[in-house]
Design an enzyme around this catalytic site. Structure first.
Site, PDB file in Angstrom:
ATOM      1  N   ASP A 191      37.997  30.540  52.128  1.00  0.00           N
ATOM      2  CA  ASP A 191      39.053  30.529  53.140  1.00  0.00           C
ATOM      3  C   ASP A 191      38.478  30.269  54.527  1.00  0.00           C
ATOM      4  OD1 ASP A 191      37.744  32.970  53.300  1.00  0.00           O
ATOM      5  OD2 ASP A 191      39.483  34.184  52.766  1.00  0.00           O
ATOM      6  N   ASN A 242      44.276  46.028  50.619  1.00  0.00           N
ATOM      7  CA  ASN A 242      45.592  45.900  49.976  1.00  0.00           C
ATOM      8  C   ASN A 242      45.544  45.032  48.719  1.00  0.00           C
ATOM      9  OD1 ASN A 242      45.203  43.377  51.037  1.00  0.00           O
ATOM     10  ND2 ASN A 242      47.053  43.325  52.285  1.00  0.00           N
ATOM     11  N   HIS A 266      44.063  41.979  48.478  1.00  0.00           N
ATOM     12  CA  HIS A 266      44.021  40.516  48.633  1.00  0.00           C
ATOM     13  C   HIS A 266      42.662  39.972  48.218  1.00  0.00           C
ATOM     14  CE1 HIS A 266      42.724  41.124  53.051  1.00  0.00           C
ATOM     15  NE2 HIS A 266      41.797  40.290  52.609  1.00  0.00           N
ATOM     16  N   GLU A 326      47.441  37.276  50.208  1.00  0.00           N
ATOM     17  CA  GLU A 326      48.030  38.575  50.491  1.00  0.00           C
ATOM     18  C   GLU A 326      49.091  38.915  49.447  1.00  0.00           C
ATOM     19  OE1 GLU A 326      46.786  40.446  52.681  1.00  0.00           O
ATOM     20  OE2 GLU A 326      46.454  39.481  54.621  1.00  0.00           O
TER      21      GLU A 326
HETATM   22  C1  GLP Z   1      38.817  39.261  54.426  1.00  0.00           C
HETATM   23  C2  GLP Z   1      38.451  37.961  53.679  1.00  0.00           C
HETATM   24  C3  GLP Z   1      38.266  38.187  52.207  1.00  0.00           C
HETATM   25  C4  GLP Z   1      37.448  39.449  52.051  1.00  0.00           C
HETATM   26  C5  GLP Z   1      38.279  40.634  52.435  1.00  0.00           C
HETATM   27  C6  GLP Z   1      37.496  41.935  52.462  1.00  0.00           C
HETATM   28  O1  GLP Z   1      39.975  39.225  55.154  1.00  0.00           O
HETATM   29  N1  GLP Z   1      39.344  36.852  53.867  1.00  0.00           N
HETATM   30  O2  GLP Z   1      37.643  37.061  51.623  1.00  0.00           O
HETATM   31  O3  GLP Z   1      37.073  39.611  50.702  1.00  0.00           O
HETATM   32  O4  GLP Z   1      38.979  40.425  53.629  1.00  0.00           O
HETATM   33  O5  GLP Z   1      36.709  42.028  53.584  1.00  0.00           O
HETATM   34  P1  GLP Z   1      35.459  42.996  53.710  1.00  0.00           P
HETATM   35  O6  GLP Z   1      34.420  42.464  52.791  1.00  0.00           O
HETATM   36  O7  GLP Z   1      35.053  42.905  55.148  1.00  0.00           O
HETATM   37  O8  GLP Z   1      35.922  44.347  53.308  1.00  0.00           O
END
Ligand code: GLP
Length: 236
Positions: A67, A128, A130, A135
């Site tokens: 992404d 949540n 995702h 989402e």
């Molecule tokens: C972000 C990214 C995801 C990631 C997730 C968890 O928003 N777009 O690819 O896996 O949220 O983030 P973190 O690893 O900082 O907990």
């Protein structure tokens, strides 16, 4: 889904790093799907350490990131391109021409398909549920597209990466879809720390796709390993 619990994120990350490095040695032109966020940072550090020591050859590896935010300049320090460059690409002999991000005007799913598909996909998970930026509400057949971030994700990412200021966090992103992710041949999802307890407990219960918990889609894939640590375990 297979679940492997580690004592801490350090041990877990090293395990995944070694799996990836072994896969590259078997298939030097492997196609990897990679993630951003705080979770894979120790994994990327372990891979960089391996390169410094053993010079594992990344020059033929192709990388497709999950992404990218919309609206940040390409050289913004929180753009995922810059994140990947700083944490990984700059530390390896990866050919930047083989690194890809979803962009406007590019059919990302076609591009991945033309390259033979993703062999191994690395995922983190949002609090949540995702995956990528899919989402709750994302459909099982979703492909790479523009998505709206939820207020929860904007707040979490503001705290982690934008000094707590939600006004600086983009509200939209381009993300591979759930169907795009499920096309990968093998998937590792990493989840560490107390904030991921809910996500791990939901994943353990997942038997079918639940649109309110996007990562439940992984229950439909034949080769998914969930890598988590003791802190992410809960009695929920
Ligand atoms: C972000 C990214 C995801 C990631 C997730 C968890 O928003 N777009 O690819 O896996 O949220 O983030 P973190 O690893 O900082 O907990």
């Amino acid at each position: 889904m297979k679940f492997i619990k580690f004592k801490n994120e350090k041990d877990a990350s090293l395990f995944v790093a070694n799996e990836l490095i072994a896969s590259i040695k078997t298939n030097p032109s492997i196609k990897l799907g990679l993630a951003t966020g705080s979770t894979p940072i120790p994994l990327y550090q372990d891979i960089a350490n391996d390169y410094a020591k053993n010079k594992t050859d990344w020059s033929h590896v192709s990388i497709f990131n999950l992404d990218e935010y919309i609206g940040l300049s390409e050289n913004h320090e929180q753009s995922y391109k810059v994140f990947m460059y700083n944490h990984l690409f700059s530390k390896l002999n990866v050919n930047l021409k083989n690194t890809h991000f979803p962009e406007h005007g590019i059919n990302y799913d076609e591009l991945i398909k033309k390259n033979g598909g993703i062999d191994i996909q690395i995922l983190g998970i949002g609090t949540n549920g995702h995956i990528g930026f899919n989402e709750p509400g994302s459909t099982l057949d979703s492909l790479t597209r523009v998505v709206d971030l939820t207020p929860e994700t904007i707040q979490v990412n503001a705290n982690k990466f934008f000094n707590g200021d939600i006004t600086n966090v983009p509200k939209t992103a381009l993300s591979m879809g759930i169907a795009s992710i499920l096309k990968a041949k093998k998937i590792y999802l990493l989840a560490f720390g107390k904030s991921k307890q809910y996500a791990i407990s939901e994943l353990k219960k997942a038997k079918a796709f639940n649109i309110n918990f996007p990562a439940s889609a992984l229950a439909l894939h034949p080769d998914v390993t969930i890598i988590y640590d003791e802190e992410a375990e809960s009695d929920l």
